[in-house]
Design a protein around this motif. Sequence first.
Motif, PDB file in Angstrom:
ATOM      1  N   SER A  50      33.459  94.819  -9.424  1.00 27.26           N
ATOM      2  CA  SER A  50      34.093  95.009  -8.125  1.00 27.26           C
ATOM      3  C   SER A  50      33.921  93.747  -7.287  1.00 27.26           C
ATOM      4  N   SER A  51      34.949  93.413  -6.525  1.00 22.42           N
ATOM      5  CA  SER A  51      34.910  92.222  -5.684  1.00 22.42           C
ATOM      6  C   SER A  51      35.440  92.542  -4.292  1.00 22.42           C
ATOM      7  N   THR A  52      34.932  91.831  -3.317  1.00 18.57           N
ATOM      8  CA  THR A  52      35.467  91.917  -1.955  1.00 18.57           C
ATOM      9  C   THR A  52      36.239  90.647  -1.607  1.00 18.57           C
ATOM     10  N   ASP A  53      36.349  89.731  -2.557  1.00 19.02           N
ATOM     11  CA  ASP A  53      37.060  88.472  -2.347  1.00 19.02           C
ATOM     12  C   ASP A  53      38.519  88.643  -2.767  1.00 19.02           C
ATOM     13  N   PHE A  54      39.344  89.061  -1.826  1.00 20.98           N
ATOM     14  CA  PHE A  54      40.751  89.319  -2.123  1.00 20.98           C
ATOM     15  C   PHE A  54      41.548  88.031  -2.315  1.00 20.98           C
ATOM     16  N   SER A  55      40.974  86.895  -1.943  1.00 29.07           N
ATOM     17  CA  SER A  55      41.672  85.613  -2.137  1.00 29.07           C
ATOM     18  C   SER A  55      41.805  85.267  -3.615  1.00 29.07           C
ATOM     19  N   LYS A  56      41.053  85.937  -4.475  1.00 33.24           N
ATOM     20  CA  LYS A  56      41.133  85.689  -5.923  1.00 33.24           C
ATOM     21  C   LYS A  56      42.370  86.333  -6.553  1.00 33.24           C
ATOM     22  N   ILE A  57      43.038  87.216  -5.822  1.00 36.29           N
ATOM     23  CA  ILE A  57      44.232  87.907  -6.326  1.00 36.29           C
ATOM     24  C   ILE A  57      45.449  87.095  -5.904  1.00 36.29           C
ATOM     25  N   PRO A  58      46.164  86.456  -6.833  1.00 36.74           N
ATOM     26  CA  PRO A  58      47.286  85.603  -6.437  1.00 36.74           C
ATOM     27  C   PRO A  58      48.445  86.361  -5.783  1.00 36.74           C
ATOM     28  N   PHE A  59      48.520  87.659  -5.986  1.00 31.68           N
ATOM     29  CA  PHE A  59      49.608  88.462  -5.430  1.00 31.68           C
ATOM     30  C   PHE A  59      49.103  89.405  -4.331  1.00 31.68           C
ATOM     31  N   PHE A  60      47.960  89.080  -3.742  1.00 35.53           N
ATOM     32  CA  PHE A  60      47.384  89.946  -2.706  1.00 35.53           C
ATOM     33  C   PHE A  60      48.330  90.101  -1.515  1.00 35.53           C
ATOM     34  N   GLU A  61      49.034  89.041  -1.131  1.00 34.43           N
ATOM     35  CA  GLU A  61      49.958  89.135   0.008  1.00 34.43           C
ATOM     36  C   GLU A  61      51.067  90.152  -0.261  1.00 34.43           C
TER      37      GLU A  61
END
Length: 176
Positions: A50-61
């Motif tokens: 589990s991660s709280t770093d959403f910047s690692k998801i390239p399609f987070f936006e």
Amino acid sequence: MREEQHFSSSFWFFETPIEQNDYIKWALKYEKDIPRDSSKSNVGGYQSLSSTDFSKIPFFEVIKNSLHELPSFTFKNWWLNINRKGDYNRTHTHPFADVAGVYYITDNHEALTLINPLQHNRLWEDMVFNKPCHTKINAKPGDLILFPADIPHFVDPHNSHNPRISLSFNISFNFK
């Protein structure tokens, strides 16, 4: 956004744009680079830590922008799921969150099953009115599904040789 009612609970469905090949490449690389979390619901497959770093998801936006109609909320955590032939997820819920989300990078082939949390008391509804105690969710690439985090759910064993890939996350509403 489309809203449906099951078990007297709301479930939300969003269709998003998807760059499927790029997302699959990202997911398979992530699987190689990040250790699995063997303490969660996945059996046989890959479920990332589990991660709280959403910047690692390239399609987070894409995910974030799809949820603009919801009241104020906070993304809590996320993890990647990759199931290959025979892999599945045991029945579970998502404690400490209000809503669970799943973003599908590949087809799920109707593998997500949501269970009526009142099934013990409502079995008669199935027997008398043919209202099932569970519902299967069919999702295609780019579909984003949200449901109350306390709804028990599981994922059927995967039957294809191509991996089934999804990104799961939790959100909590910002109550004042």
